[in-house]
Write a protein that holds these residues in place. Sequence first.
Motif, PDB file in Angstrom:
ATOM      1  N   GLN A 126      -1.571  15.776   7.765  1.00 50.35           N
ATOM      2  CA  GLN A 126      -3.023  15.582   7.832  1.00 50.35           C
ATOM      3  C   GLN A 126      -3.657  15.685   6.452  1.00 50.35           C
ATOM      4  O   GLN A 126      -3.370  16.610   5.695  1.00 50.35           O
ATOM      5  N   ILE A 127      -4.512  14.710   6.144  1.00 50.06           N
ATOM      6  CA  ILE A 127      -5.342  14.745   4.938  1.00 50.06           C
ATOM      7  C   ILE A 127      -6.789  14.722   5.407  1.00 50.06           C
ATOM      8  O   ILE A 127      -7.226  13.764   6.056  1.00 50.06           O
ATOM      9  N   GLY A 128      -7.519  15.778   5.120  1.00 48.15           N
ATOM     10  CA  GLY A 128      -8.887  15.897   5.614  1.00 48.15           C
ATOM     11  C   GLY A 128      -9.871  14.962   4.928  1.00 48.15           C
ATOM     12  O   GLY A 128      -9.585  14.385   3.869  1.00 48.15           O
ATOM     13  N   SER A 151       1.688   6.222   3.652  1.00 51.93           N
ATOM     14  CA  SER A 151       2.459   5.408   2.719  1.00 51.93           C
ATOM     15  C   SER A 151       1.563   5.055   1.547  1.00 51.93           C
ATOM     16  O   SER A 151       0.347   5.282   1.571  1.00 51.93           O
ATOM     17  N   ASP A 152       2.171   4.506   0.514  1.00 50.13           N
ATOM     18  CA  ASP A 152       1.371   4.026  -0.607  1.00 50.13           C
ATOM     19  C   ASP A 152       1.956   2.719  -1.117  1.00 50.13           C
ATOM     20  O   ASP A 152       3.149   2.446  -0.972  1.00 50.13           O
ATOM     21  N   VAL A 153       1.096   1.922  -1.699  1.00 53.40           N
ATOM     22  CA  VAL A 153       1.506   0.696  -2.382  1.00 53.40           C
ATOM     23  C   VAL A 153       0.850   0.718  -3.752  1.00 53.40           C
ATOM     24  O   VAL A 153      -0.386   0.713  -3.852  1.00 53.40           O
ATOM     25  N   ASP A 154       1.664   0.811  -4.779  1.00 52.29           N
ATOM     26  CA  ASP A 154       1.149   0.851  -6.154  1.00 52.29           C
ATOM     27  C   ASP A 154       0.092   1.932  -6.342  1.00 52.29           C
ATOM     28  O   ASP A 154      -0.915   1.717  -7.024  1.00 52.29           O
ATOM     29  N   GLY A 155       0.300   3.074  -5.704  1.00 50.47           N
ATOM     30  CA  GLY A 155      -0.600   4.200  -5.912  1.00 50.47           C
ATOM     31  C   GLY A 155      -1.836   4.210  -5.037  1.00 50.47           C
ATOM     32  O   GLY A 155      -2.686   5.097  -5.177  1.00 50.47           O
ATOM     33  N   VAL A 156      -1.949   3.270  -4.111  1.00 47.84           N
ATOM     34  CA  VAL A 156      -3.078   3.225  -3.174  1.00 47.84           C
ATOM     35  C   VAL A 156      -2.609   3.798  -1.837  1.00 47.84           C
ATOM     36  O   VAL A 156      -1.539   3.442  -1.334  1.00 47.84           O
ATOM     37  N   TYR A 158      -2.326   4.467   2.092  1.00 47.11           N
ATOM     38  CA  TYR A 158      -2.481   3.812   3.398  1.00 47.11           C
ATOM     39  C   TYR A 158      -1.876   4.714   4.475  1.00 47.11           C
ATOM     40  O   TYR A 158      -1.143   5.660   4.164  1.00 47.11           O
ATOM     41  N   ASN A 159      -2.158   4.368   5.740  1.00 50.23           N
ATOM     42  CA  ASN A 159      -1.383   4.991   6.806  1.00 50.23           C
ATOM     43  C   ASN A 159       0.002   4.343   6.816  1.00 50.23           C
ATOM     44  O   ASN A 159       0.272   3.410   6.042  1.00 50.23           O
ATOM     45  N   GLU A 164      -4.503   0.788   7.846  1.00 49.61           N
ATOM     46  CA  GLU A 164      -5.716   1.443   7.340  1.00 49.61           C
ATOM     47  C   GLU A 164      -5.571   1.750   5.850  1.00 49.61           C
ATOM     48  O   GLU A 164      -4.600   2.388   5.431  1.00 49.61           O
ATOM     49  N   LEU A 165      -6.528   1.310   5.071  1.00 50.79           N
ATOM     50  CA  LEU A 165      -6.590   1.676   3.661  1.00 50.79           C
ATOM     51  C   LEU A 165      -7.409   2.957   3.579  1.00 50.79           C
ATOM     52  O   LEU A 165      -8.591   2.966   3.906  1.00 50.79           O
ATOM     53  N   ILE A 166      -6.765   4.036   3.155  1.00 47.42           N
ATOM     54  CA  ILE A 166      -7.406   5.350   3.183  1.00 47.42           C
ATOM     55  C   ILE A 166      -8.097   5.687   1.872  1.00 47.42           C
ATOM     56  O   ILE A 166      -9.236   6.146   1.859  1.00 47.42           O
TER      57      ILE A 166
END
Length: 230
Positions: A126-128, A151-156, A158-159, A164-166
């Motif tokens: 969980q990330i608040g 997960s991440d893509v190039d430092g961005v 996501y779920n 979802e882009l978080i």
Amino acid sequence: MRTDEGIALRSSDTATSEHTSTNVVANPMPRPFVTAVVTASVGLEFSSIGDGTCYVSGAGSCRDSLIILPEYSPLGERVVGIGSYAFRGCDFLKCVELNENLKFIGAYAFYGTDIVNAVIPAELEQIGDFAFCNCPELENITVDPQNSLYSDVDGVLYNKDMTELIKYPPAKGSHYMDSYTIPDTVKKIAFHAFEGATMLGEIHIPSSVIMIESQAFYRTQAYWNSVRSG
């Protein structure tokens, strides 16, 4: 380290009665193996959960620019989380090393800090809300590939299934007015996802996106410049 010079040894020639001098170079002494000792930060505050585990509730007296979370608190409880507001406004904080046991990061946990990189461990669940908001120096959020939720893509951030882009790190990018194309797997752009991303001049949103939460582009240059959909 000093390497010993060649040592002259005297030997006898068994074939003749003459003695000869032979220079034998001794093997150099092996260089000692040095292991860096990583010490957890001291002075942090902890709150007990009551089942033998606890979470970091505040910076306490710690003023380390690199905070290394211990696996156990001074009372011997396993550290499994970072509480809400734990490091909010700690402008001395540049980097944090999370332990592998970490299960949650509370709301506003790093709000207003100058952290540059965030690494999400495999066990985090969980990330608040606003955990990484108002972090103007944040360049990358990296997720352990074994994590089942993020997960991440190039430092961005996501779920896991990238629907979802978080969080897009505010300081990501090397050029002013960069553009960013959101993957066409994304259906939702989270609240404050692009908050403070002043390097971005253009954001391309695919037609797959069906929900953009409020203030997703808050304090983003692209909000005033160009957000392209479809």
